[in-house]
Design an enzyme around this catalytic site. Structure first.
Site, PDB file in Angstrom:
ATOM      1  N   LYS A 102       0.843  -1.208   0.000  1.00 45.55           N
ATOM      2  CA  LYS A 102       0.000   0.000   0.000  1.00 45.55           C
ATOM      3  C   LYS A 102       0.879   1.260   0.000  1.00 45.55           C
ATOM      4  O   LYS A 102       0.554   2.258  -0.657  1.00 45.55           O
ATOM      5  CB  LYS A 102      -0.929  -0.029   1.215  1.00 45.55           C
ATOM      6  CG  LYS A 102      -1.704   1.257   1.459  1.00 45.55           C
ATOM      7  CD  LYS A 102      -2.742   1.549   0.386  1.00 45.55           C
ATOM      8  CE  LYS A 102      -3.309   2.953   0.598  1.00 45.55           C
ATOM      9  NZ  LYS A 102      -4.375   3.302  -0.301  1.00 45.55           N
ATOM     10  N   LYS A 157      -0.357  11.331   6.318  1.00 42.58           N
ATOM     11  CA  LYS A 157      -0.150  10.176   7.211  1.00 42.58           C
ATOM     12  C   LYS A 157       0.523   9.040   6.436  1.00 42.58           C
ATOM     13  O   LYS A 157       1.485   8.432   6.898  1.00 42.58           O
ATOM     14  CB  LYS A 157      -1.515   9.779   7.774  1.00 42.58           C
ATOM     15  CG  LYS A 157      -1.562   8.589   8.695  1.00 42.58           C
ATOM     16  CD  LYS A 157      -2.005   7.312   8.042  1.00 42.58           C
ATOM     17  CE  LYS A 157      -3.387   7.352   7.407  1.00 42.58           C
ATOM     18  NZ  LYS A 157      -3.760   6.075   6.789  1.00 42.58           N
TER      19      LYS A 157
HETATM   20  P1  NAP Z   1     -12.344   9.059   7.340  1.00 44.11           P
HETATM   21  O1  NAP Z   1     -13.461   9.380   6.409  1.00 44.11           O
HETATM   22  O2  NAP Z   1     -11.635  10.145   8.057  1.00 44.11           O
HETATM   23  O3  NAP Z   1     -12.902   7.980   8.391  1.00 44.11           O
HETATM   24  C1  NAP Z   1     -12.123   7.530   9.462  1.00 44.11           C
HETATM   25  C2  NAP Z   1     -12.930   6.530  10.246  1.00 44.11           C
HETATM   26  O4  NAP Z   1     -12.133   6.051  11.337  1.00 44.11           O
HETATM   27  C3  NAP Z   1     -14.189   7.129  10.879  1.00 44.11           C
HETATM   28  O5  NAP Z   1     -15.181   6.128  10.919  1.00 44.11           O
HETATM   29  C4  NAP Z   1     -13.704   7.458  12.288  1.00 44.11           C
HETATM   30  O6  NAP Z   1     -14.733   7.528  13.246  1.00 44.11           O
HETATM   31  C5  NAP Z   1     -12.815   6.276  12.559  1.00 44.11           C
HETATM   32  N1  NAP Z   1     -11.820   6.508  13.610  1.00 44.11           N
HETATM   33  C6  NAP Z   1     -10.715   7.293  13.523  1.00 44.11           C
HETATM   34  N2  NAP Z   1     -10.017   7.247  14.682  1.00 44.11           N
HETATM   35  C7  NAP Z   1     -10.696   6.411  15.500  1.00 44.11           C
HETATM   36  C8  NAP Z   1     -10.458   5.957  16.817  1.00 44.11           C
HETATM   37  N3  NAP Z   1      -9.401   6.340  17.518  1.00 44.11           N
HETATM   38  N4  NAP Z   1     -11.374   5.120  17.359  1.00 44.11           N
HETATM   39  C9  NAP Z   1     -12.466   4.720  16.643  1.00 44.11           C
HETATM   40  N5  NAP Z   1     -12.728   5.103  15.389  1.00 44.11           N
HETATM   41  C10 NAP Z   1     -11.840   5.945  14.819  1.00 44.11           C
HETATM   42  O7  NAP Z   1     -11.183   8.239   6.584  1.00 44.11           O
HETATM   43  P2  NAP Z   1     -11.274   7.310   5.297  1.00 44.11           P
HETATM   44  O8  NAP Z   1     -10.995   8.138   4.096  1.00 44.11           O
HETATM   45  O9  NAP Z   1     -12.492   6.474   5.366  1.00 44.11           O
HETATM   46  O10 NAP Z   1      -9.973   6.404   5.529  1.00 44.11           O
HETATM   47  C11 NAP Z   1      -9.977   5.285   6.389  1.00 44.11           C
HETATM   48  C12 NAP Z   1      -8.688   4.482   6.134  1.00 44.11           C
HETATM   49  O11 NAP Z   1      -8.667   4.047   4.773  1.00 44.11           O
HETATM   50  C13 NAP Z   1      -7.414   5.307   6.361  1.00 44.11           C
HETATM   51  O12 NAP Z   1      -6.416   4.502   6.925  1.00 44.11           O
HETATM   52  C14 NAP Z   1      -7.050   5.740   4.957  1.00 44.11           C
HETATM   53  O13 NAP Z   1      -5.663   5.995   4.836  1.00 44.11           O
HETATM   54  C15 NAP Z   1      -7.483   4.519   4.153  1.00 44.11           C
HETATM   55  N6  NAP Z   1      -7.788   4.789   2.741  1.00 44.11           N
HETATM   56  C16 NAP Z   1      -8.559   5.865   2.361  1.00 44.11           C
HETATM   57  C17 NAP Z   1      -8.812   6.086   1.012  1.00 44.11           C
HETATM   58  C18 NAP Z   1      -9.645   7.243   0.533  1.00 44.11           C
HETATM   59  O14 NAP Z   1      -9.599   7.540  -0.679  1.00 44.11           O
HETATM   60  N7  NAP Z   1     -10.397   7.915   1.379  1.00 44.11           N
HETATM   61  C19 NAP Z   1      -8.296   5.213   0.048  1.00 44.11           C
HETATM   62  C20 NAP Z   1      -7.561   4.126   0.453  1.00 44.11           C
HETATM   63  C21 NAP Z   1      -7.300   3.928   1.803  1.00 44.11           C
HETATM   64  P3  NAP Z   1     -15.616   8.893  13.424  1.00 44.11           P
HETATM   65  O15 NAP Z   1     -16.725   8.772  12.425  1.00 44.11           O
HETATM   66  O16 NAP Z   1     -16.050   8.848  14.821  1.00 44.11           O
HETATM   67  O17 NAP Z   1     -14.677  10.049  13.147  1.00 44.11           O
END
Ligand code: NAP
Length: 300
Positions: A175, A243
């Site tokens: 990744k 990150k």
């Molecule tokens: P996001 O929209 O910011 O969502 C983050 C999620 O994690 C939310 O559900 C949040 O809960 C939860 N969370 C964060 N810290 C937490 C904690 N300490 N305890 C419990 N829940 C927690 O992020 P995302 O874009 O979905 O990304 C999620 C992961 O996928 C990341 O590692 C990112 O690098 C990876 N990713 C993202 C993409 C993309 O295009 N977005 C693509 C590939 C991979 P709340 O709702 O309470 O904030």
């Protein structure tokens, strides 16, 4: 023969997790969900998921648990913390960790789970919010082949391509490879569009002309039009991109490998974070270059 479907749990319903969990439901799996901000569970509950009171409670009721939260400490918290998945998971269950986090910490978490008889795969994803929604993600999996076989049906509901890349932790390493290529790609797209503008070529026409050729890429095709529309809403935020770059640059430091392009892009993203733009999409990289160039890319 009737197909036996294991009960699934999904922790983390952010931009990615909500689409991924919905695709599991639509594939006919029984799904339990947990999200720290409770309101975000409601759309999934409306679609047929059960909500749990904590990650531990969810794990108690599920055979396979998927996690997709933000960063390494967040995964440690939902898996190993108080009321975490490890507290509830029964021996013989499986954790499929789909966030992008440190490969080293991934291996440590797997060791802790193994002591309890719980297996783990690391299965980070690529393909953006669009891929999460449409079930077309690329999923890179580290771990044992038998665990992957067990999770395969569910992973196929979320992704178009599932690749077994090696032992536990290797999914995260691959990744980071993906992220190095993505950001340098975005830098190239931004430079190209700025150049088009300066040279008097219409950026929208230039984009249209090159997207299908040798310079075409997922970033160009999906984020190029957003740049031209000056729509900075995130598929993937600048903060999360940083990150991932931090993880890649830390790993490269440990390995003694130069990462010139990724290092430079990280510095450019830092200028955006200083300007308060960390919640914008990673294609806002264009803005850092526009500031250096002294002009903006015009849309249509
Ligand atoms: P996001 O929209 O910011 O969502 C983050 C999620 O994690 C939310 O559900 C949040 O809960 C939860 N969370 C964060 N810290 C937490 C904690 N300490 N305890 C419990 N829940 C927690 O992020 P995302 O874009 O979905 O990304 C999620 C992961 O996928 C990341 O590692 C990112 O690098 C990876 N990713 C993202 C993409 C993309 O295009 N977005 C693509 C590939 C991979 P709340 O709702 O309470 O904030």
């Amino acid at each position: 023969m009737k197909e036996v479907r294991e009960s699934l749990g999904f922790v983390g319903l952010g931009i990615m997790g909500r689409g991924m969990a919905r695709n599991l439901l639509e594939a006919g799996f029984p799904v339990r969900v947990w999200n720290r901000t409770r309101e975000r569970m409601q759309p999934l509950v409306d679609a047929g998921a059960h909500h749990s009171g904590s990650p531990a409670e969810l794990a108690r009721d599920c055979d396979i648990v998927f996690t997709c939260v933000s960063d390494t400490p967040d995964v440690e918290e939902v898996v190993l913390g108080p009321d975490g998945i490890a507290e509830g998971a029964a021996a013989g269950s499986l954790l499929v960790e789909m966030s992008t986090i440190s490969p080293r910490v991934t291996r440590r978490i797997a060791e802790r789970l193994e002591e309890r008889g719980v297996a783990m795969l690391d299965a980070p994803v690529s393909g953006g919010s669009e891929g999460a929604e449409k079930g077309t993600l690329s999923i890179m999996v580290g771990g044992e082949a038998d665990s992957l076989e067990r999770a395969m049906l569910a992973l196929r509901a979320m992704g178009r391509q599932v690749t077994h890349v090696g032992p536990i932790g290797t999914g995260q390493t691959v990744k980071l490879v993906n992220q190095i290529v993505v950001v340098v790609n975005m830098l190239a797209a931004a430079e190209g569009l700025l150049f088009a503008q300066a040279a008097g070529a219409e950026p929208a026409r230039a984009l249209e002309a090159i997207t299908g050729g040798a310079a075409g890429s997922w970033m160009l095709e999906n984020r190029g039009p957003q740049v031209l529309a000056r729509d900075w809403s995130p598929g993937f935020t600048v903060d999360l991109q940083q990150k991932d770059l931090r993880l890649a640059l830390e790993a490269a430091d440990e390995l003694g490998v130069p990462l010139l392009g990724a290092g430079m892009v990280s510095q450019l993203y830092r200028t955006l974070q200083r300007a308060g733009l960390g919640a914008e999409g990673n294609h806002a990289l264009v803005k850092a270059l526009e500031r250096l160039a002294g002009f903006e890319i015009r849309g249509a």
